[in-house]
Enzyme design. Structure first.
Site, PDB file in Angstrom:
ATOM      1  N   ARG A   1       0.879  -1.184   0.000  1.00 57.46           N
ATOM      2  CA  ARG A   1       0.000   0.000   0.000  1.00 57.46           C
ATOM      3  C   ARG A   1       0.905   1.218   0.000  1.00 57.46           C
ATOM      4  O   ARG A   1       1.695   1.406   0.930  1.00 57.46           O
ATOM      5  CB  ARG A   1      -0.900  -0.020   1.236  1.00 57.46           C
TER       6      ARG A   1
ATOM      7  N   HIS B   1      -7.345   0.917  -6.446  1.00 57.96           N
ATOM      8  CA  HIS B   1      -7.489   0.013  -5.289  1.00 57.96           C
ATOM      9  C   HIS B   1      -8.149  -1.279  -5.810  1.00 57.96           C
ATOM     10  O   HIS B   1      -9.321  -1.534  -5.565  1.00 57.96           O
ATOM     11  CB  HIS B   1      -8.357   0.695  -4.225  1.00 57.96           C
TER      12      HIS B   1
ATOM     13  N   GLN C   1     -10.031  -3.777  -3.541  1.00 62.97           N
ATOM     14  CA  GLN C   1     -11.338  -3.244  -3.175  1.00 62.97           C
ATOM     15  C   GLN C   1     -12.336  -3.461  -4.312  1.00 62.97           C
ATOM     16  O   GLN C   1     -13.460  -3.922  -4.085  1.00 62.97           O
ATOM     17  CB  GLN C   1     -11.202  -1.748  -2.866  1.00 62.97           C
TER      18      GLN C   1
ATOM     19  N   ASP D   1     -17.287   7.020  -0.964  1.00 64.24           N
ATOM     20  CA  ASP D   1     -15.994   6.882  -0.272  1.00 64.24           C
ATOM     21  C   ASP D   1     -15.733   8.222   0.423  1.00 64.24           C
ATOM     22  O   ASP D   1     -16.426   9.220   0.169  1.00 64.24           O
ATOM     23  CB  ASP D   1     -14.895   6.557  -1.316  1.00 64.24           C
TER      24      ASP D   1
ATOM     25  N   CYS E   1     -16.372   1.612   0.749  1.00 66.92           N
ATOM     26  CA  CYS E   1     -15.173   0.791   0.969  1.00 66.92           C
ATOM     27  C   CYS E   1     -14.745   0.786   2.431  1.00 66.92           C
ATOM     28  O   CYS E   1     -14.048  -0.126   2.853  1.00 66.92           O
ATOM     29  CB  CYS E   1     -14.046   1.302   0.081  1.00 66.92           C
TER      30      CYS E   1
ATOM     31  N   ARG F   1     -13.646  -8.589   1.296  1.00 66.14           N
ATOM     32  CA  ARG F   1     -12.219  -8.355   1.058  1.00 66.14           C
ATOM     33  C   ARG F   1     -11.441  -9.643   1.316  1.00 66.14           C
ATOM     34  O   ARG F   1     -10.516  -9.992   0.589  1.00 66.14           O
ATOM     35  CB  ARG F   1     -11.692  -7.227   1.975  1.00 66.14           C
TER      36      ARG F   1
HETATM   37  N1   CP Z   1     -11.191  -0.321   2.427  1.00 68.37           N
HETATM   38  C1   CP Z   1      -9.914  -0.404   2.852  1.00 68.37           C
HETATM   39  O1   CP Z   1      -8.973  -0.613   2.078  1.00 68.37           O
HETATM   40  O2   CP Z   1      -9.786  -0.275   4.193  1.00 68.37           O
HETATM   41  P1   CP Z   1      -8.402  -0.104   4.983  1.00 68.37           P
HETATM   42  O3   CP Z   1      -7.844   1.227   4.589  1.00 68.37           O
HETATM   43  O4   CP Z   1      -8.779  -0.165   6.438  1.00 68.37           O
HETATM   44  O5   CP Z   1      -7.485  -1.216   4.582  1.00 68.37           O
HETATM   45  N1  NVA Z   2      -9.962   6.755  -0.984  1.00 64.83           N
HETATM   46  C1  NVA Z   2      -9.592   6.232   0.320  1.00 64.83           C
HETATM   47  C2  NVA Z   2      -9.804   4.755   0.372  1.00 64.83           C
HETATM   48  C3  NVA Z   2      -9.502   4.102   1.672  1.00 64.83           C
HETATM   49  C4  NVA Z   2      -9.652   2.633   1.648  1.00 64.83           C
HETATM   50  C5  NVA Z   2      -8.158   6.597   0.604  1.00 64.83           C
HETATM   51  O1  NVA Z   2      -7.328   6.508  -0.304  1.00 64.83           O
HETATM   52  O2  NVA Z   2      -7.870   6.996   1.737  1.00 64.83           O
END
Ligand code: CP
Ligand code: NVA
Length: 306
Positions: free
Chosen positions: A103, A130, A133, A225, A265, A293
């Site tokens: 990530r 993502h 997701q 989101d 999400c 997930r």
């Molecule tokens: N939706 C998602 O990716 O959640 P986290 O940021 O908690 O991993």
């Molecule tokens: N758009 C959000 C998604 C989190 C899972 C972010 O990037 O923070």
């Protein structure tokens, strides 16, 4: 099947449907006594440059339920591209682990990891997309609606990473994707363009609007989101103003089909982008989505690492 899981758009409709089918199979297998240990002896290295609940825990649990294990590597430990070059991190980790999940902020870091790693790399979110997701999202739609093709799937909010992957999944599966964002926060031209070729083949469509009410009219699925993603915290106040009118609330829901489902999400900023009433209401499937997930990622892990 691609060697890594970096973008939904790397898939064909068939290979993406294959992941959904495998996710459903692994979910049923778990419920009927447990998964076969197809990743016995395999370890996933999980590199995080941002916080996480779902991604971190679901990948860790997925690896254990498939007979393997996972290592959490925190932002402070690795410092991708800071303490050490991304290429060297990829080369070194490849000597220890059977797969890397990362990530990042920069999408280039995901691409560089994939280029220099000799093991599969899985994108656990970047500032571009993502894809884990998106797979779980469409698995959830499939379970609750029985199909994805031909549905009006409406994303209300920031045209950012989550929207990119949702559009690319809709393009592969033949859905009608509608995105309503404030001016200046629309889905980028590149992300839109990348979905156009598969969309032409599957009959999927995309509409980009600035009016959330027009977007949700007749919706089968409503998705939102956060207005302020990880890394954008300094813009929170300005974004709260820009997204005024884009809240998913009972008034907006009334314009959708009566049996529309609501996805998010997570993490949710309750009573900002979504009200408690909607999130905790009968149309919300956000916790099924969060559970998915786990199942979706098992399909990715098993297809890349078994
Ligand atoms: N939706 C998602 O990716 O959640 P986290 O940021 O908690 O991993
Ligand atoms: N758009 C959000 C998604 C989190 C899972 C972010 O990037 O923070």
């Amino acid at each position: 099947m691609p060697r890594h899981y970096l973008h939904i758009s790397d898939h064909t409709p068939e290979s993406f449907q294959g992941l959904l089918d495998l996710a459903l199979k692994l979910k049923a297998e778990l419920r009927s006594g447990g998964n076969a240990p197809v990743l016995k002896g395999k370890i996933l290295g999980m590199v995080f440059q941002k916080p996480s609940l779902r991604t971190r825990v679901s990948f860790d649990v997925a690896m254990r339920q498939l007979g393997g294990d996972a290592l959490y590597l925190s932002p402070a430990e690795i410092g991708l591209g800071g303490r050490e070059s991304v290429a060297d991190v990829a080369r070194v980790l490849s000597r220890y682990v059977s797969g890397i999940m990362a990530r990042t902020f920069s999408h280039q870091h995901i691409l560089d990891l994939a280029q220099y790693a000799s093991v599969p790399v899985i994108n656990g979110l970047s500032d571009y997309n993502h894809p884990c997701q998106g797979l779980a999202d469409l698995l959830t739609v499939l379970e609750h609606k029985g199909r994805v093709k031909g549905l009006r799937i409406v994303y209300v909010g920031d045209g950012f990473n989550v929207a990119t992957s949702l559009w690319h999944g809709c393009a592969l599966l033949g859905a009608n994707f509608v995105i309503a964002s404030p001016r200046g926060y629309e889905l980028g031209a590149k992300a839109v363009e990348i979905g156009q070729a598969p969309a032409a083949a599957t009959g999927a469509t995309i509409e980009r609007l600035n009016d959330p009410r027009a977007a949700v009219a007749g919706a089968d699925v409503i998705y939102t989101d956060t207005w302020t993603s990880m890394g954008q915290e300094a813009e929170a106040a300005i974004r709260r103003q820009a997204f005024d009118g884009f809240q998913v609330n009972a008034g907006l829901m009334a314009l959708a089909k009566p049996d529309a489902i609501v996805l998010h999400c997570l993490p949710a900023h309750r009573n900002e982008e979504i009200t408690d009433e909607v999130m905790d209401g009968p149309q919300s499937v956000v916790f099924d989505q969060a559970e998915n997930r786990l199942h979706a990622q098992k399909a990715v892990l098993a297809s890349l690492m078994a």
